[in-house]
Design an enzyme around this catalytic site. Structure first.
Site, PDB file in Angstrom:
ATOM      1  N   HIS A  82       0.853  -1.192   0.000  1.00  0.00           N
ATOM      2  CA  HIS A  82       0.000   0.000   0.000  1.00  0.00           C
ATOM      3  C   HIS A  82       0.883   1.233   0.000  1.00  0.00           C
ATOM      4  O   HIS A  82       1.835   1.322   0.769  1.00  0.00           O
ATOM      5  CB  HIS A  82      -0.913   0.045   1.223  1.00  0.00           C
ATOM      6  CG  HIS A  82      -1.734   1.299   1.287  1.00  0.00           C
ATOM      7  ND1 HIS A  82      -2.868   1.475   0.528  1.00  0.00           N
ATOM      8  CD2 HIS A  82      -1.561   2.455   1.968  1.00  0.00           C
ATOM      9  CE1 HIS A  82      -3.370   2.678   0.760  1.00  0.00           C
ATOM     10  NE2 HIS A  82      -2.594   3.301   1.625  1.00  0.00           N
ATOM     11  N   ASP A 161     -15.322   1.642   7.548  1.00  0.00           N
ATOM     12  CA  ASP A 161     -14.380   2.662   7.089  1.00  0.00           C
ATOM     13  C   ASP A 161     -15.006   3.591   6.060  1.00  0.00           C
ATOM     14  O   ASP A 161     -14.753   4.793   6.060  1.00  0.00           O
ATOM     15  CB  ASP A 161     -13.127   2.007   6.503  1.00  0.00           C
ATOM     16  CG  ASP A 161     -12.174   3.053   5.954  1.00  0.00           C
ATOM     17  OD1 ASP A 161     -11.675   3.851   6.755  1.00  0.00           O
ATOM     18  OD2 ASP A 161     -11.965   3.084   4.734  1.00  0.00           O
ATOM     19  N   ARG A 168     -15.354  11.884   8.200  1.00  0.00           N
ATOM     20  CA  ARG A 168     -14.119  12.636   8.458  1.00  0.00           C
ATOM     21  C   ARG A 168     -13.917  13.722   7.414  1.00  0.00           C
ATOM     22  O   ARG A 168     -13.440  14.824   7.714  1.00  0.00           O
ATOM     23  CB  ARG A 168     -12.915  11.684   8.458  1.00  0.00           C
ATOM     24  CG  ARG A 168     -12.826  10.797   9.689  1.00  0.00           C
ATOM     25  CD  ARG A 168     -11.840   9.665   9.482  1.00  0.00           C
ATOM     26  NE  ARG A 168     -10.529  10.161   9.099  1.00  0.00           N
ATOM     27  CZ  ARG A 168      -9.681   9.512   8.298  1.00  0.00           C
ATOM     28  NH1 ARG A 168     -10.017   8.338   7.780  1.00  0.00           N
ATOM     29  NH2 ARG A 168      -8.502  10.031   8.014  1.00  0.00           N
ATOM     30  N   SER A 183      -7.948   3.657   9.066  1.00  0.00           N
ATOM     31  CA  SER A 183      -8.653   3.617   7.787  1.00  0.00           C
ATOM     32  C   SER A 183      -7.880   2.767   6.781  1.00  0.00           C
ATOM     33  O   SER A 183      -8.437   1.872   6.136  1.00  0.00           O
ATOM     34  CB  SER A 183      -8.828   5.042   7.254  1.00  0.00           C
ATOM     35  OG  SER A 183      -9.402   5.037   5.969  1.00  0.00           O
ATOM     36  N   LYS A 187      -8.678  -1.843   5.851  1.00  0.00           N
ATOM     37  CA  LYS A 187      -8.915  -2.391   4.509  1.00  0.00           C
ATOM     38  C   LYS A 187      -7.802  -3.347   4.094  1.00  0.00           C
ATOM     39  O   LYS A 187      -8.063  -4.411   3.524  1.00  0.00           O
ATOM     40  CB  LYS A 187      -9.050  -1.254   3.493  1.00  0.00           C
ATOM     41  CG  LYS A 187     -10.269  -0.361   3.702  1.00  0.00           C
ATOM     42  CD  LYS A 187     -10.491   0.580   2.548  1.00  0.00           C
ATOM     43  CE  LYS A 187      -9.433   1.639   2.430  1.00  0.00           C
ATOM     44  NZ  LYS A 187      -9.508   2.695   3.450  1.00  0.00           N
TER      45      LYS A 187
END
Length: 423
Positions: A82, A161, A168, A183, A187
């Site tokens: 990621h 999320d 948010r 967050s 995932k």
């Protein structure tokens, strides 16, 4: 449980109990607790923060709001990556097939661009026929047969999320390290991979501009991954200048294919190999050299099979822009500034990005450049080329680039790899 008690506990600097956290995340996901109460809780978290074990429970509760994928039937180790996002950051495209070519399955669930940062799915959709949506059976079949899949996440992964992120966004609580970390990690953990490598960007083109804040985010996310039983490592990498020589959609696909063919910009190759080595080491394959898979063509073979499996034609010509505009180097000397944020905004204004999630993007729009920071340029040489489908977009893109290019300014760029964070 009472939402007001939960809010007061955090408002007053207390630590939420595991039961309180699980209850409020579940109740909000089901619609029992309203937005206004969770808005208050998010603001309390923004100012008061979260303890490490408190945040681990919060993240697990977000994971538990949906399903955690089981990839054990694949018969091979799995690793995921990621990136926190940047300009010209196309490493997912060559990285997934590269790691798959080394015997490790890569279940890469990716997103779309927003603002000045590009989205992996937008880039791949520049390939004629390529589809981002892959249903569950096809997803697992592709991992078994090809070894890599890059696709959109379904609604079954961490649905809490999705609701919390939207809240948010409209309550000014996005810039909170505990909320950012939970967050992202909810995932990524739910994707079910054995190992996870995080590329945490820092610099003008990154979400986190300051290296120490980027390190704190990296440490927080690594802790959450390890707490959930996923081997997690983070690299903190430079985003004060863009990565590679292209920012956009089709232009980044072209550059990714160059890397898979054994060429491409040196910084993209270096970062792709660094991430690949971490992914392989995370599942006990540290003795495998990913550079060999680039040299012998195995990574390119997997790329072609991966694109084809999702309906794309790896041999099809990529979209070309209707209009091009060249920006020349302002002086002779060493290029010392090529500001990532400015180039990202320029590509966005040319049509490569979106201001809202529902906006369309242009596959052909973007920016390419002929020299990287640290290289020599000659006054008047072509330095940047702007690509767009609409010539009316060029003036605003040029406005974004004012002051973005510097020659012999005395500035020192960040090293490409700033830090490596482990548990």
């Amino acid at each position: 449980m009472d939402a007001i008690d939960v809010i007061r506990t955090k408002r007053d600097g207390g630590q939420l109990s595991a039961d309180q956290i699980r209850w409020v995340i579940d109740a909000y996901t089901r619609g029992v607790v309203p937005d206004e109460q969770v808005s208050a809780l998010l603001m309390a978290v923004f100012f008061r923060g979260m303890a490490r074990d408190e945040l681990a429970v919060w993240t697990q509760a977000m994971i538990d709001s949906g399903e955690r994928k089981d990839l054990s039937s694949l018969g091979r180790p799995t690793a995921d990556k990621h990136s926190t996002g940047g300009v010209g950051d196309k490493t997912t495209l060559p990285l997934a097939p590269l790691v798959a070519a080394c015997g490790v399955a890569v279940p890469q669930l990716s997103g779309r661009g927003l603002g000045h940062t590009g989205g992996t799915l937008d880039k791949l959709e520049a390939i004629p026929g390529w589809r981002a949506d892959v249903h569950e059976e096809a997803y697992l079949a592709q991992l078994r047969e090809v070894g890599a899949v890059i696709c959109a996440a379904g609604n079954d992964l961490a649905p809490a999320d999705k609701k919390l992120y939207a809240l948010r966004d409209v309550t000014g609580t996005v810039e909170s390290i505990p909320l950012i970390a939970s967050s992202i990690m909810s995932k990524k953990i739910a994707e079910g991979a054995d190992a996870l490598v995080l590329d945490v960007k820092t610099g003008s083109g990154a979400f986190m501009k300051d290296p120490e804040a980027s390190r704190e985010l990296a440490r927080t996310m690594v802790g959450l991954g390890e707490a959930a039983g996923v081997h997690t490592v983070a690299l903190v990498t430079a985003m004060d200048r863009p990565l590679g020589r292209a920012a956009g959609n089709a232009v980044e696909v072209t550059e990714s294919v160059e890397v898979l063919a054994g060429g491409g910009p040196a910084d993209v190759v270096e970062l792709t190999l660094a991430l690949a080595r971490e992914m392989l080491a995370g599942v006990g394959r540290g003795d495998v050299d990913p550079a060999e898979a680039l040299r012998d063509g195995r990574a390119m073979d997997v790329w072609r099979r991966m694109v084809t499996a999702q309906g794309g034609d790896p041999d099809a010509p990529l979209p070309q822009p209707a209009e091009r505009h060249v920006v020349t180097a302002p002086a002779t000397g060493t290029l010392t500034r090529l500001d990532a944020y400015a180039l990202g905004v320029a590509a966005w204004r040319l049509g490569a990005g979106r201001a809202r999630k529902e906006d369309p993007v242009s596959a052909a729009a973007g920016v390419t450049w002929t020299a990287a920071v640290g290289e020599q340029v000659v006054a008047g040489q072509p330095l940047l080329e702007l690509h767009t489908d609409d010539a009316a977009r060029i003036p605003r893109a040029l406005e974004a680039l004012e002051g973005a290019v510097g020659v012999d300014t005395g500035e020192e760029p960040l090293p490409l790899l700033l830090d490596r964070i482990t548990a």
